[in-house]
Design an enzyme around this catalytic site. Sequence first.
Site, PDB file in Angstrom:
ATOM      1  N   ASP A   1      75.903  35.117 -15.409  1.00  0.00           N
ATOM      2  CA  ASP A   1      75.458  34.594 -16.723  1.00  0.00           C
ATOM      3  C   ASP A   1      76.286  33.396 -17.175  1.00  0.00           C
ATOM      4  O   ASP A   1      76.464  33.168 -18.373  1.00  0.00           O
ATOM      5  CB  ASP A   1      75.523  35.690 -17.800  1.00  0.00           C
ATOM      6  CG  ASP A   1      74.763  36.946 -17.403  1.00  0.00           C
ATOM      7  OD1 ASP A   1      73.601  36.809 -17.018  1.00  0.00           O
ATOM      8  OD2 ASP A   1      75.347  38.038 -17.446  1.00  0.00           O
TER       9      ASP A   1
ATOM     10  N   HIS B   1      67.948  33.052 -14.378  1.00  0.00           N
ATOM     11  CA  HIS B   1      68.451  31.748 -14.787  1.00  0.00           C
ATOM     12  C   HIS B   1      67.544  31.222 -15.877  1.00  0.00           C
ATOM     13  O   HIS B   1      66.329  31.135 -15.691  1.00  0.00           O
ATOM     14  CB  HIS B   1      68.424  30.764 -13.612  1.00  0.00           C
ATOM     15  CG  HIS B   1      69.439  31.050 -12.559  1.00  0.00           C
ATOM     16  ND1 HIS B   1      69.426  30.438 -11.322  1.00  0.00           N
ATOM     17  CD2 HIS B   1      70.494  31.882 -12.541  1.00  0.00           C
ATOM     18  CE1 HIS B   1      70.444  30.888 -10.596  1.00  0.00           C
ATOM     19  NE2 HIS B   1      71.092  31.757 -11.328  1.00  0.00           N
TER      20      HIS B   1
ATOM     21  N   LYS C   1      68.392  47.893   4.040  1.00  0.00           N
ATOM     22  CA  LYS C   1      68.679  46.790   4.965  1.00  0.00           C
ATOM     23  C   LYS C   1      69.887  47.133   5.832  1.00  0.00           C
ATOM     24  O   LYS C   1      69.858  46.970   7.065  1.00  0.00           O
ATOM     25  CB  LYS C   1      68.942  45.505   4.179  1.00  0.00           C
ATOM     26  CG  LYS C   1      69.320  44.297   5.030  1.00  0.00           C
ATOM     27  CD  LYS C   1      69.550  43.074   4.160  1.00  0.00           C
ATOM     28  CE  LYS C   1      69.935  41.859   4.997  1.00  0.00           C
ATOM     29  NZ  LYS C   1      70.116  40.645   4.171  1.00  0.00           N
TER      30      LYS C   1
END
EC number: 6.3.4.4
Length: 424
Positions: free
Chosen positions: A14, A42, A142
């Site tokens: 942030d 964003h 993953k």
Amino acid sequence: MSNVTAVVGVQWGDEGKGRVVDYLAKDAEMVIRFQGGDNAGHTVINDKGKFALHIIPSGVFNDDTMNIVGAGTVVNFTTMQQEIENIEKVTGEKVTNVFIDERAHLIMPYHTLLDGAEESKRSSDQKIGTTKRGIGPCYSDKGARMGIRAGDLKDEAWLKKRIELLLPKKNRDLEYYGLKTFTVEELMDVCKAWKDRFGDYIIDTVPIIREAIESEKKILLEGQLGIMRDNDWGIYPYTTSSNPTSAGACVGAGIAPRYINKVVGVVKAYSTSVGGGPYMTELFDSDGDKLRDIGGEYGATTGRPRRCGWLDLVAADYACYMNGITDLALTKLDVLDSFEKIKVCTGYMINGEYYTYLPNTLLQEQAKPIYEEWEGWMCDTSKCRTWDELPQKAKDYVLMIEEKLGTHITFISVGPERDQLIIR
């Protein structure tokens, strides 16, 4: 010679990276999002409007820029479609310049269900602060080699084999939490819808990126969050599940370290954090409330109020070293305009011992900040457009940060608009 710039956060996330990436993306021929998913956003304000981008690279607003969601990311095609549709609705233009690397892992429906369930089981002092978007469970799969990748959508027989292999375990996990289970057919239908929408945009990016590097095209590497949420070098276990660092940019984008010739670190003029874990300069007083209110410190993805505090130079120095920062972008300097006194943390006291470096998470939990105090400038900087126009005390504050971190502050943001960026 290569022409590759990585933009990384040097705090807890942030920091205003979208503000900086949007500026740099104007001249970029390729923007690559290298890690993370749609769990962070964003905020970009430009002549087309105000946008909260979660997974779409910030170069999406430039028709001549190729935008790649890289192999290091995890992608929920349902939320990506929603994000693209919102951009198209606001701008009135079709988005055709966003591509997905075929190696990127897919956030499946069971990932988001499990993410929320696992977080709810944690005690209050052990909550990670997950956005429940399925990011962690997807990265876990993953690592366990049980993931579904974007390229798998292109081969129905192969995809079905993969789903048949992993689904029994996923359904057992879902049953444990009392959640909805899935059939192979249900997941195949979801994947077919994703393929129909995004199949033409799922590509092997290696030859394309290699050609761009060898022809010295301007490439911008964009991450999310900051190093303090890095899975290896951040405040583990209160971290994201990937590496939002310049080293992570190499892995996630598929670019060797020697080709990155600039690393821009983004640092707020104060600090904020969303989620759990130690945060040494957090304020629980009127100054913290004032920073939050003036700075509009609410998460772009969740809307959660951010934890606010003074600038932590110990953590920022650590970040500059770990990322090999060549240039700093200092954001939200204008938020400090009405503070008579401004503090910066230059060390910690831990169990009676003074620390000038960032220790591991356990010691951070016990750290008390040591502050230096600076005089505020008590005037409006939002209209300043050059270094010389800044009040002297604001310049002193900037130069102090630059000296402490040993890295040139190239960009100074005094507001969210594109023209409110001072270039030094």
